[in-house]
Design an enzyme around this catalytic site. Structure first.
Site, PDB file in Angstrom:
ATOM      1  CB  SER A   1       2.233  13.548   4.428  1.00  0.00           C
ATOM      2  OG  SER A   1       2.425  14.802   5.022  1.00  0.00           O
TER       3      SER A   1
ATOM      4  CE  LYS B   1      -3.123  18.370   0.253  1.00  0.00           C
ATOM      5  NZ  LYS B   1      -3.931  17.130   0.262  1.00  0.00           N
TER       6      LYS B   1
ATOM      7  N   GLY C   1       2.727  15.551  10.897  1.00  0.00           N
ATOM      8  CA  GLY C   1       4.133  15.246  10.636  1.00  0.00           C
ATOM      9  C   GLY C   1       4.410  14.900   9.188  1.00  0.00           C
TER      10      GLY C   1
ATOM     11  CG  HIS D   1       3.271  20.139   6.768  1.00  0.00           C
ATOM     12  ND1 HIS D   1       3.748  19.046   6.096  1.00  0.00           N
ATOM     13  CD2 HIS D   1       2.063  19.793   7.256  1.00  0.00           C
ATOM     14  CE1 HIS D   1       2.862  18.075   6.169  1.00  0.00           C
ATOM     15  NE2 HIS D   1       1.823  18.491   6.860  1.00  0.00           N
TER      16      HIS D   1
ATOM     17  CD  GLN E   1      -8.034  19.340   8.425  1.00  0.00           C
ATOM     18  OE1 GLN E   1      -8.064  18.158   8.686  1.00  0.00           O
ATOM     19  NE2 GLN E   1      -6.908  19.982   8.193  1.00  0.00           N
TER      20      GLN E   1
HETATM   21  O1  PAF Z   1      -4.593  18.405   8.395  1.00  0.00           O
HETATM   22  C1  PAF Z   1      -4.056  17.619   9.196  1.00  0.00           C
HETATM   23  O2  PAF Z   1      -2.877  17.281   9.087  1.00  0.00           O
HETATM   24  C2  PAF Z   1      -4.885  17.034  10.325  1.00  0.00           C
HETATM   25  O3  PAF Z   1      -6.177  16.749   9.914  1.00  0.00           O
HETATM   26  C3  PAF Z   1      -4.889  17.903  11.607  1.00  0.00           C
HETATM   27  C4  PAF Z   1      -5.526  19.255  11.358  1.00  0.00           C
HETATM   28  C5  PAF Z   1      -3.462  18.086  12.077  1.00  0.00           C
HETATM   29  C6  PAF Z   1      -5.685  17.201  12.708  1.00  0.00           C
HETATM   30  O4  PAF Z   1      -5.164  15.972  13.019  1.00  0.00           O
END
Ligand code: PAF
Length: 281
Positions: A186, A149, A31, A37, A153
């Protein structure tokens, strides 16, 4: 736009889409949506017929409860933005729904979760893979879009998908920056004006690394130059500089002979920012 708050609602909605033969792209978010996003949403809409966005500030990926507490939230604004963007459905679960009492199953990429930023943020990637695996099981997307970015992950998620045979294609999307080079996050709203200016050092350090890589400088010298630049910024507390092989994130050394990923993290006024660049030689 459909807003589902429980797994049952979401599953029923996904079944209805599938009955019509529609493909689904998922954009997982926490969010407080920004243009970064929305670039994922835009890409998702080109990858599949329908886009589902999840909004969930996942507690298991935060080590520090104060950081979780301080994470910015504005669901009303997020929903208005997504409605404008023609998103099909939003999944907005509560922490209790995602982690019911007695929850004990985790998903973890063992080596990658502990490497690099994993050392700084114990348990962070385990929290990410656990929640993303749940989202994949609930939404059963054909495609899922993640930002480059959060480079580690992205590699962690790709590895989990490969290892656990999730039938989903992962699309990595380029980092979106402010005109002055600050990567959108964010967390940026928590920066004071002085810290926001200071944070531009991250993008400048990445420019420097790219120039040095193009000139054939060793990875060690590149790393030293980046460390020196960030340390020279008095408002920055350097957390990490990693130069690794893209994909595996194995550390590199010597003169670069192929592509490399430079990943930086630093705190500005207590706000942790990360930035990265993939350099193709
Ligand atoms: O990148 C993110 O905002 C978070 O790590 C994700 C992938 C939504 C998992 O909570």
């Amino acid at each position: 736009m459909e807003v589902c708050t429980t797994p049952n609602e979401l599953r029923a909605y996904v079944r209805w889409l599938r009955k019509q033969g529609l493909s689904i792209a998922l954009v997982p978010t926490m969010g407080y949506l920004h243009a970064g996003h929305m670039s994922l949403v835009e890409r998702a809409s080109r990858e599949a017929k329908r886009v589902i966005v999840s909004i969930f500030v996942n507690p298991t990926q935060f080590g520090d409860p104060a950081d979780l507490e301080a994470y910015p939230r504005d669901t009303k604004r997020d929903l208005a933005i997504l409605r404008e963007a023609d998103v099909e459905a939003v999944f907005l679960p509560t922490a209790k729904t995602m982690y019911p009492d007695g929850h004990e199953t985790i998903v973890e990429t063992t080596r990658l979760a502990e490497a690099l930023h994993g050392e700084l943020r114990a348990g962070h990637f385990r929290g990410v893979t656990t929640v993303v695996a749940k989202l994949f099981n609930l939404v059963t997307p054909d495609v899922a879009c993640f930002g480059e970015k959060d480079y580690q992950q992205l590699q962690v998620v790709r590895t989990m998908v490969r290892d656990l045979h999730f039938p989903v294609r992962i699309v990595g999307c380029p980092t979106v920056r402010e005109p002055d080079g600050l990567a959108l996050s964010s967390r940026n709203v928590r920066l004071s004006p002085e810290d926001r200016t200071a944070a531009l050092v991250l993008n400048r350090a990445l420019d420097r690394a790219e120039e040095m890589a193009a000139a054939g400088t060793t990875v060690e010298a590149m790393r030293d130059a980046v460390v020196e630049m960030i340390r020279a910024e008095p408002r920055a507390t350097l957390k990490s500089v990693d130069i690794a092989e893209p994909g595996t994130l194995k550390p590199l050394s010597g003169p670069p002979s192929g592509p490399l990923a430079v990943m930086l993290s630093a705190e500005f006024g207590g706000v942790l920012l990360i930035d990265q660049r993939e350099i193709f030689l």
